[in-house]
Design a protein around this motif. Structure first.
Motif, PDB file in Angstrom:
ATOM      1  N   GLU A   2      -1.435   6.559  -8.670  1.00 26.45           N
ATOM      2  CA  GLU A   2      -1.340   5.967  -7.338  1.00 26.45           C
ATOM      3  C   GLU A   2      -1.853   4.543  -7.379  1.00 26.45           C
ATOM      4  O   GLU A   2      -2.963   4.287  -7.852  1.00 26.45           O
ATOM      5  CB  GLU A   2      -2.166   6.785  -6.342  1.00 26.45           C
ATOM      6  CG  GLU A   2      -2.124   6.245  -4.920  1.00 26.45           C
ATOM      7  CD  GLU A   2      -2.927   7.097  -3.950  1.00 26.45           C
ATOM      8  OE1 GLU A   2      -2.845   6.839  -2.742  1.00 26.45           O
ATOM      9  OE2 GLU A   2      -3.627   8.033  -4.420  1.00 26.45           O
ATOM     10  N   ARG A   3      -1.046   3.619  -6.894  1.00 20.69           N
ATOM     11  CA  ARG A   3      -1.481   2.230  -6.867  1.00 20.69           C
ATOM     12  C   ARG A   3      -2.493   2.025  -5.755  1.00 20.69           C
ATOM     13  O   ARG A   3      -2.276   2.440  -4.615  1.00 20.69           O
ATOM     14  CB  ARG A   3      -0.288   1.291  -6.681  1.00 20.69           C
ATOM     15  CG  ARG A   3      -0.691  -0.170  -6.573  1.00 20.69           C
ATOM     16  CD  ARG A   3       0.475  -1.109  -6.751  1.00 20.69           C
ATOM     17  NE  ARG A   3       0.715  -1.341  -8.169  1.00 20.69           N
ATOM     18  CZ  ARG A   3       1.531  -2.279  -8.646  1.00 20.69           C
ATOM     19  NH1 ARG A   3       2.229  -3.042  -7.824  1.00 20.69           N
ATOM     20  NH2 ARG A   3       1.688  -2.436  -9.945  1.00 20.69           N
ATOM     21  N   VAL A   4      -3.607   1.383  -6.100  1.00 20.26           N
ATOM     22  CA  VAL A   4      -4.677   1.089  -5.141  1.00 20.26           C
ATOM     23  C   VAL A   4      -5.045  -0.383  -5.259  1.00 20.26           C
ATOM     24  O   VAL A   4      -4.689  -1.063  -6.240  1.00 20.26           O
ATOM     25  CB  VAL A   4      -5.921   1.966  -5.409  1.00 20.26           C
ATOM     26  CG1 VAL A   4      -5.591   3.439  -5.187  1.00 20.26           C
ATOM     27  CG2 VAL A   4      -6.465   1.734  -6.812  1.00 20.26           C
ATOM     28  N   ASP A   5      -5.767  -0.889  -4.252  1.00 21.14           N
ATOM     29  CA  ASP A   5      -6.196  -2.284  -4.322  1.00 21.14           C
ATOM     30  C   ASP A   5      -7.500  -2.382  -5.108  1.00 21.14           C
ATOM     31  O   ASP A   5      -7.988  -1.392  -5.670  1.00 21.14           O
ATOM     32  CB  ASP A   5      -6.305  -2.890  -2.922  1.00 21.14           C
ATOM     33  CG  ASP A   5      -7.400  -2.266  -2.061  1.00 21.14           C
ATOM     34  OD1 ASP A   5      -8.257  -1.530  -2.609  1.00 21.14           O
ATOM     35  OD2 ASP A   5      -7.401  -2.513  -0.843  1.00 21.14           O
TER      36      ASP A   5
ATOM     37  N   ASN B 265      -0.131   3.261  -1.264  1.00 20.57           N
ATOM     38  CA  ASN B 265       0.970   4.206  -1.018  1.00 20.57           C
ATOM     39  C   ASN B 265       2.178   3.943  -1.917  1.00 20.57           C
ATOM     40  O   ASN B 265       3.325   4.077  -1.505  1.00 20.57           O
ATOM     41  CB  ASN B 265       1.384   4.170   0.458  1.00 20.57           C
ATOM     42  CG  ASN B 265       2.077   5.445   0.882  1.00 20.57           C
ATOM     43  OD1 ASN B 265       1.762   6.536   0.396  1.00 20.57           O
ATOM     44  ND2 ASN B 265       3.042   5.329   1.775  1.00 20.57           N
ATOM     45  N   ILE B 266       1.905   3.562  -3.153  1.00 19.21           N
ATOM     46  CA  ILE B 266       2.935   3.378  -4.171  1.00 19.21           C
ATOM     47  C   ILE B 266       2.553   4.249  -5.358  1.00 19.21           C
ATOM     48  O   ILE B 266       1.371   4.298  -5.733  1.00 19.21           O
ATOM     49  CB  ILE B 266       3.058   1.899  -4.601  1.00 19.21           C
ATOM     50  CG1 ILE B 266       3.422   1.023  -3.402  1.00 19.21           C
ATOM     51  CG2 ILE B 266       4.094   1.726  -5.705  1.00 19.21           C
ATOM     52  CD1 ILE B 266       3.347  -0.463  -3.694  1.00 19.21           C
ATOM     53  N   PHE B 267       3.531   4.923  -5.941  1.00 22.01           N
ATOM     54  CA  PHE B 267       3.234   5.891  -6.995  1.00 22.01           C
ATOM     55  C   PHE B 267       4.113   5.660  -8.217  1.00 22.01           C
ATOM     56  O   PHE B 267       5.247   5.204  -8.102  1.00 22.01           O
ATOM     57  CB  PHE B 267       3.426   7.321  -6.473  1.00 22.01           C
ATOM     58  CG  PHE B 267       2.574   7.646  -5.286  1.00 22.01           C
ATOM     59  CD1 PHE B 267       3.022   7.372  -4.004  1.00 22.01           C
ATOM     60  CD2 PHE B 267       1.308   8.192  -5.453  1.00 22.01           C
ATOM     61  CE1 PHE B 267       2.229   7.646  -2.899  1.00 22.01           C
ATOM     62  CE2 PHE B 267       0.511   8.478  -4.349  1.00 22.01           C
ATOM     63  CZ  PHE B 267       0.980   8.201  -3.073  1.00 22.01           C
ATOM     64  N   TYR B 268       3.568   5.997  -9.387  1.00 22.53           N
ATOM     65  CA  TYR B 268       4.284   5.883 -10.659  1.00 22.53           C
ATOM     66  C   TYR B 268       4.150   7.200 -11.420  1.00 22.53           C
ATOM     67  O   TYR B 268       3.023   7.589 -11.746  1.00 22.53           O
ATOM     68  CB  TYR B 268       3.696   4.755 -11.513  1.00 22.53           C
ATOM     69  CG  TYR B 268       3.676   3.423 -10.826  1.00 22.53           C
ATOM     70  CD1 TYR B 268       4.774   2.569 -10.868  1.00 22.53           C
ATOM     71  CD2 TYR B 268       2.551   3.015 -10.111  1.00 22.53           C
ATOM     72  CE1 TYR B 268       4.738   1.340 -10.226  1.00 22.53           C
ATOM     73  CE2 TYR B 268       2.523   1.796  -9.477  1.00 22.53           C
ATOM     74  CZ  TYR B 268       3.611   0.957  -9.539  1.00 22.53           C
ATOM     75  OH  TYR B 268       3.582  -0.257  -8.898  1.00 22.53           O
ATOM     76  N   PRO B 269       5.263   7.874 -11.731  1.00 18.86           N
ATOM     77  CA  PRO B 269       6.602   7.668 -11.188  1.00 18.86           C
ATOM     78  C   PRO B 269       6.606   7.893  -9.667  1.00 18.86           C
ATOM     79  O   PRO B 269       5.715   8.566  -9.140  1.00 18.86           O
ATOM     80  CB  PRO B 269       7.450   8.726 -11.898  1.00 18.86           C
ATOM     81  CG  PRO B 269       6.649   9.137 -13.091  1.00 18.86           C
ATOM     82  CD  PRO B 269       5.218   8.984 -12.686  1.00 18.86           C
TER      83      PRO B 269
ATOM     84  N   ARG C 237      -5.177   0.390 -10.383  1.00 23.18           N
ATOM     85  CA  ARG C 237      -5.671  -0.701  -9.564  1.00 23.18           C
ATOM     86  C   ARG C 237      -4.809  -1.958  -9.682  1.00 23.18           C
ATOM     87  O   ARG C 237      -4.497  -2.402 -10.784  1.00 23.18           O
ATOM     88  CB  ARG C 237      -7.114  -1.022  -9.959  1.00 23.18           C
ATOM     89  CG  ARG C 237      -7.849  -1.778  -8.869  1.00 23.18           C
ATOM     90  CD  ARG C 237      -9.263  -2.190  -9.236  1.00 23.18           C
ATOM     91  NE  ARG C 237     -10.064  -1.262  -9.962  1.00 23.18           N
ATOM     92  CZ  ARG C 237     -11.254  -0.796  -9.566  1.00 23.18           C
ATOM     93  NH1 ARG C 237     -11.740  -1.132  -8.392  1.00 23.18           N
ATOM     94  NH2 ARG C 237     -11.949   0.008 -10.321  1.00 23.18           N
ATOM     95  N   LEU C 238      -4.453  -2.506  -8.520  1.00 23.52           N
ATOM     96  CA  LEU C 238      -3.749  -3.787  -8.449  1.00 23.52           C
ATOM     97  C   LEU C 238      -4.733  -4.837  -7.962  1.00 23.52           C
ATOM     98  O   LEU C 238      -5.393  -4.657  -6.940  1.00 23.52           O
ATOM     99  CB  LEU C 238      -2.563  -3.694  -7.480  1.00 23.52           C
ATOM    100  CG  LEU C 238      -1.758  -4.980  -7.275  1.00 23.52           C
ATOM    101  CD1 LEU C 238      -0.957  -5.313  -8.526  1.00 23.52           C
ATOM    102  CD2 LEU C 238      -0.826  -4.853  -6.075  1.00 23.52           C
TER     103      LEU C 238
ATOM    104  N   VAL D 250      -1.047  13.587  -8.598  1.00 24.23           N
ATOM    105  CA  VAL D 250      -1.573  12.226  -8.739  1.00 24.23           C
ATOM    106  C   VAL D 250      -2.986  12.341  -9.286  1.00 24.23           C
ATOM    107  O   VAL D 250      -3.891  12.831  -8.608  1.00 24.23           O
ATOM    108  CB  VAL D 250      -1.578  11.484  -7.388  1.00 24.23           C
ATOM    109  CG1 VAL D 250      -2.206  10.104  -7.551  1.00 24.23           C
ATOM    110  CG2 VAL D 250      -0.159  11.371  -6.838  1.00 24.23           C
ATOM    111  N   LEU D 251      -3.184  11.902 -10.529  1.00 22.77           N
ATOM    112  CA  LEU D 251      -4.462  12.126 -11.205  1.00 22.77           C
ATOM    113  C   LEU D 251      -5.140  10.838 -11.681  1.00 22.77           C
ATOM    114  O   LEU D 251      -6.221  10.886 -12.261  1.00 22.77           O
ATOM    115  CB  LEU D 251      -4.262  13.074 -12.393  1.00 22.77           C
ATOM    116  CG  LEU D 251      -3.766  14.484 -12.036  1.00 22.77           C
ATOM    117  CD1 LEU D 251      -3.471  15.281 -13.302  1.00 22.77           C
ATOM    118  CD2 LEU D 251      -4.780  15.207 -11.159  1.00 22.77           C
ATOM    119  N   THR D 252      -4.497   9.685 -11.448  1.00 25.44           N
ATOM    120  CA  THR D 252      -5.093   8.400 -11.827  1.00 25.44           C
ATOM    121  C   THR D 252      -4.876   7.404 -10.702  1.00 25.44           C
ATOM    122  O   THR D 252      -3.814   7.374 -10.082  1.00 25.44           O
ATOM    123  CB  THR D 252      -4.455   7.835 -13.113  1.00 25.44           C
ATOM    124  OG1 THR D 252      -4.657   8.746 -14.186  1.00 25.44           O
ATOM    125  CG2 THR D 252      -5.083   6.496 -13.497  1.00 25.44           C
TER     126      THR D 252
END
Length: 337
Positions: A125-128, A135-139, A215-216, A210-212
């Protein structure tokens, strides 16, 4: 848990690679140490940091909580190689020092592992910078995840929905075949050879969880569209070269150019330099890309398939100024490879 039961569990090495992320490294280390899985070694590799990273790492090492590897700056591959060399785990996670593992990450991955698996992956999960969700996920949450033997898919498409570095666990058996990663080629993005080659040497397991936290922040916020396409194409060429040089039998099955490479070339040429390639080459890539879109195995709906085919036709056949608009719109809508 009884000692004899713990001793039968596989050891997991969490290797944290760090360069000048002193403001984040403590979060990464704590997330590794606070796993619910009981049999872990944490290795922190500092790649020649000039900030306060080494002071923080040394505190954990002095307390006997982590194994520290302090080296001169050589890039990400050199840090990963150095960490792997001193590791002992049956299973290995490479954790970027600005990312954070959820407490249950390793336990969930180990439960899913079995002999013959080269890689287990999970969503990130992308976080700040303060770990608030973007609220952006990979994949992506809607992506079609794959498990099992996908070597045939890789030979045809040379891609699959995958997590970046901190969302993967590899078997040591697989890594011993691949490591060390060439250090002059992979000073950055050194996870690419690992997640690309894993399907050639074993089965995959994809966990939907979602396990990681990924960070952006200011120093990893991304490249321009043209630079992104150029960087990704260079990485793809380097991986192909690595396979040809080290695993020629695997290289024989690879197609010369696959759909995502055609897309990147169209984006690069249209957004970076309108005269980047002759029109007939653009037409060829557009038509072949449209055909590929009709059978690409990871689209989740017929509409996405049609949208992709129309994008290839637009960027391949329209006059350059209009095709450029189509290329940029695709990126804005996150219609990327």
């Amino acid at each position: 848990m009884a000692n004899n039961e713990k001793s039968s569990l596989p050891l997991v090495s969490i290797i944290i690679d760090n360069y000048n992320y002193g403001r984040f490294i403590q979060d990464a280390i704590e997330s590794a140490l606070n796993q619910t899985y009981p049999k872990i070694e944490v290795i922190v590799v500092d790649d020649g940091s000039t900030d306060n990273s080494r002071e923080i790492i040394s505190r954990y090492a002095s307390a006997g909580l982590v194994k520290a590897v302090l080296k001169e700056n050589g890039g990400q591959a050199s840090a990963m190689n150095a960490g792997f060399e001193v590791s002992s785990g049956d299973l290995v996670v490479f954790l970027d020092s600005d990312d954070v593992l959820k407490p249950e990450a390793i336990e969930a991955a180990v439960k899913a592992w079995h002999p013959g698996v080269s890689k287990i992956q999970w969503r990130m999960e992308r976080v700040d910078s303060n770990l608030y969700s973007l609220n952006i996920f990979y994949p992506p949450l809607g992506a079609k995840l794959v498990s099992g033997d996908i070597k045939r898919i890789m030979c045809r498409w040379f891609e699959y929905p995958t997590s970046p570095q901190s969302g993967n666990m590899y078997s040591r058996e697989f890594l011993l075949k691949i490591m060390p990663i060439p250090e002059t080629t992979w000073k950055t993005a050194a996870d690419a050879p690992l997640y690309t080659l894993a399907p050639f040497f074993g089965c995959l397991v994809s966990l939907p969880d979602v396990l990681t936290l990924y960070r952006l922040h200011g120093t990893n916020a991304g490249l321009s569209v043209a630079d992104y396409a150029t960087t990704m194409l260079s990485a793809s060429r380097s991986i192909r070269d690595f396979i040809r040089e080290n695993f020629p039998e695997e290289a024989l099955c690879l197609r010369e150019e696959v759909m995502f490479e055609r897309k990147l070339k169209l984006i690069r040429d249209l957004t970076g330099n309108l005269c980047g390639c002759p029109y007939y080459e653009r037409v060829k890539r557009g038509i072949l890309g449209a055909i590929d879109s009709l059978s690409f195995p990871f689209f989740t709906s017929r509409m996405k398939r049609i949208e992709a085919a129309l994008w290839f036709l637009a960027t391949g056949l329209l006059p350059a100024p209009l095709a450029r608009i189509a290329a940029l719109e695709a990126v804005k809508k996150k219609n990327q490879v």
